[in-house]
Design a protein around this motif. Structure first.
Motif, PDB file in Angstrom:
ATOM      1  N   HIS A 259       1.945  18.738 -12.923  1.00 43.07           N
ATOM      2  CA  HIS A 259       0.575  19.017 -12.490  1.00 43.07           C
ATOM      3  C   HIS A 259      -0.273  19.515 -13.660  1.00 43.07           C
TER       4      HIS A 259
ATOM      5  N   LEU B 280       3.888  10.854 -19.154  1.00 47.82           N
ATOM      6  CA  LEU B 280       2.623  11.169 -18.492  1.00 47.82           C
ATOM      7  C   LEU B 280       1.648  11.834 -19.454  1.00 47.82           C
TER       8      LEU B 280
ATOM      9  N   HIS C  69      -2.060  10.339 -20.329  1.00 46.86           N
ATOM     10  CA  HIS C  69      -3.296  11.095 -20.130  1.00 46.86           C
ATOM     11  C   HIS C  69      -3.891  11.600 -21.440  1.00 46.86           C
TER      12      HIS C  69
ATOM     13  N   HIS D   4       9.474  11.959 -12.443  1.00 42.63           N
ATOM     14  CA  HIS D   4       8.479  11.598 -13.442  1.00 42.63           C
ATOM     15  C   HIS D   4       8.904  12.141 -14.806  1.00 42.63           C
TER      16      HIS D   4
ATOM     17  N   VAL E  74      -1.142  16.382 -15.793  1.00 45.70           N
ATOM     18  CA  VAL E  74      -2.102  15.473 -15.163  1.00 45.70           C
ATOM     19  C   VAL E  74      -3.497  16.091 -15.128  1.00 45.70           C
ATOM     20  N   LYS E  75      -3.580  17.400 -14.900  1.00 43.12           N
ATOM     21  CA  LYS E  75      -4.877  18.086 -14.843  1.00 43.12           C
ATOM     22  C   LYS E  75      -5.334  18.592 -16.209  1.00 43.12           C
TER      23      LYS E  75
END
Length: 616
Positions: free
Chosen positions: A373, A406, A410, A401, A376-377
């Protein structure tokens, strides 16, 4: 584009990663493909051919073997469809019950509070409950669609391999008749949920609109609440919103005489966390009417969840001091630490991990950990905090994941650096893409490629999807900075994928002209580039007078080719392209594809460009 449709097996693996709750119930497409291959090499069953006949034949006919072993394949396929159907029926029953519960709660809220009061204590929780229902129902619809596609594709492969025509008949008689592939039920659930949500929105705005599409058996008489109870709840909320502590204290004293005082005070407290002052919250806690361990009955969140979402340190500290369960998950499977990382509450992350370090790797229903999290944020400070607490940086199973991938997707350079410093492994994800592929495909900063290379990443690494190197992804997506960096680092620019096509082909197909120029400028078979790469990179091409004269002669020649006085209306490529030397047939095919798809050149103009006429 030619390779646009990803391999279906990889698509299913990706969807299994996105929908972990559904992962075990997907059609095992890979196993069915393997079974077809095995059966094509299996001797014909003895009922049709004896061992002596097989020995005399000396070889196996794959098509005959498949037809003879047809029952084996279709028995396995039927079991897979039964698995999908059983899971679907279970979920359908759950969704029907959830929707009925939400609709009943909506009626209770509407009956309890007058429509001119726009802030009933549990309105937002109920509204979010409908949104969550829509999202979960959409996941089930995706599950049904991809399994239906899987059945169709595996039958197509069977027909192609065995030279039979079973697909349409089997789909019609054995697949489409299954309840899981009947879309009417899901459409009905979706329509009823949308209708209820729209009614709730209209009611909250003071409009009395009813689109009652519920079935007669589900209609009931909503409970009627006394005006005194309704007025008391309204007065408490108004006093809290105005910060009038004296009035609030008086109303709480009156509320204490009601048998359901604790439930109503707790509901008010959970609502107040999001927008009321700390003084109001402290007064509610001092009244001893609030159960700090209570959860919202729709989203199943306790006060720690709400504090992490709204950033209320006072409530967070009060909840931790009262030993509220920090590992309690809500309807999304998220604990307070998840929300603290999502919203960048670094101090809360630190406090929660100090009390419960075991929660650092807990997953929600999407298999997202607090670290995921944070990535991603783009919450760098939160990611750093969970890494200090020894968060897991490599996946524990195939369904997890991969944080590094990731972070590359991002574009989180700082997080990538922290992960690599902690020896994160370079692993392929469910689609077979490594971190370097993710950077090129997502058009992220080329600095990530340099950082990955410093930590041992192979920039010529082929993915497990199309056998593409990062160069292919950058060329296909038109990521000029990444493509330029890859070429400057000396990657193989002439490499071909599993179809024998080069990166130039995909750059041309997608119309990325600047990428074509960069690839075109690369030396072929140790022949020096016709133009320096640094000049092409900036498009600072100085045209000499001789080039202008040559181009003018070419233009005059083109005018002579006009037939019947009709001019050629196609646009020419930049004049710099006419000065390039192209020798490989793959490059010619690339430019030819580009011209035909984009209409920038007529075929005869392309002939002048590459030196020889290409076949149409």
């Amino acid at each position: 584009m030619p390779a646009a449709s990803a391999k279906f097996g990889k698509q299913i693996q990706r969807r299994q990663l996105d929908l972990p709750e559904y992962a075990a119930s997907f059609v095992n497409y890979k196993a069915l493909k393997k079974l077809i291959k095995q059966l094509s090499a299996t001797p014909t069953i003895p009922a049709q051919r004896t061992p002596e006949e097989i020995a005399q034949d000396g070889h196996l006919d794959p098509q005959a073997s498949l037809r003879a072993n047809k029952e084996v394949f279709f028995f396995r396929l039927e079991r897979e469809i039964e698995k999908v159907n059983a899971f679907y029926l279970q979920k359908e029953s759950e969704f029907s019950l959830r929707l009925k519960t939400l609709v009943d709660k909506k009626r209770v809220v509407q009956a309890r509070t007058s429509s001119n009061s726009k802030a009933p204590s549990n309105f937002m929780a109920l509204f979010e409950g409908f949104q969550q229902f829509d999202g979960d129902l959409n996941k089930l619809q995706q599950f049904v669609e991809i399994n239906e596609t899987a059945a169709s594709k595996i039958l197509k492969k069977w027909d192609k391999t065995s030279k039979s025509r079973m697909k349409e008949l089997y789909l019609q008689r054995a697949v489409e008749v299954q309840p899981c592939f009947n879309r009417e039920v899901l459409r009905d659930l979706s329509d009823r949920a949308t209708t209820a949500r729209l009614e709730l929105e209209a009611w909250a705005e003071g409009e009395n609109i009813q689109f009652d599409m519920s079935r007669p058996s589900e209609r009931g008489t909503a409970p009627v609440f006394g005006t005194e109870e309704e007025e008391l709840d309204l007065q408490i909320l108004q006093s809290a919103s105005l910060g009038n502590l004296q009035n609030l204290r008086e109303w709480l004293g009156k509320l204490a005489s009601f048998p359901d005082a604790q439930e109503r005070a707790t509901r008010t407290f959970l609502t107040a966390i999001n927008g009321f002052s700390d003084d109001v919250l402290a007064l509610l806690l001092e009244s001893k009417l609030v159960d700090v361990h209570a959860e919202d009955d729709i989203n199943e969140r306790n006060c720690l969840h709400e504090a992490a979402i709204s950033g209320r340190d006072f409530v967070m500290k009060a909840g931790i001091a009262a030993s509220v369960d920090i590992a309690r998950s809500d309807v999304y499977g998220r604990i307070p630490l998840h929300y603290a990382c999502m919203h960048g509450r670094v101090d809360m992350v630190r406090d929660l991990l100090a009390v419960g370090p075991h929660t650092v790797d807990m997953m929600d229903h999407d298999n997202f950990t607090p670290l995921i999290h944070s990535i991603v944020k783009r919450q760098l400070a939160c990611a750093k905090q969970v890494l200090i607490s020894n968060a897991r940086i490599d996946p524990a199973s195939d369904s997890d994941h991969i944080p590094l991938n990731l972070a590359c997707q991002h574009g989180s350079l700082s997080i990538v650096q922290m992960l690599l410093e902690r020896k994160a492994r370079l692993l392929p994800d469910a689609e077979g893409l490594y971190p370097q592929h993710m950077v090129a495909r997502a058009s992220q900063s080329p600095d990530l490629l340099l950082l990955l290379k410093q930590h041992g990443a192979d920039l010529n690494q082929r993915d497990k999807l199309y056998q593409w190197t990062p160069l292919f992804h950058a060329a296909s997506e038109g990521c000029v900075p990444c493509l330029r960096t890859l070429l400057e680092l000396g990657v193989d620019s002439q490499v071909a994928d599993e179809k024998g096509l080069s990166a130039m082909y995909y750059a041309a197909w997608e119309g990325h002209l600047e990428c074509m120029l960069l690839l075109w400028a690369q030396p072929l078979n140790d022949v020096p580039s016709h133009r320096p790469l640094d000049v092409l990179n900036g498009f600072q091409i100085q045209q000499s007078s001789s080039m202008d004269e040559d181009y003018g002669r070419r233009a005059s020649s083109a005018e002579m080719e006009i037939a019947d006085g009709i001019p050629d209306l196609s646009l020419p490529l930049p004049s710099s392209l006419y000065d390039a030397t192209v020798t490989t047939s793959s490059t010619k095919r690339s430019l030819y594809s580009y011209c035909l798809t984009k209409g920038m050149l007529a075929p005869y103009s392309l002939t002048r460009l590459v030196g020889t006429r290409l076949p149409g």
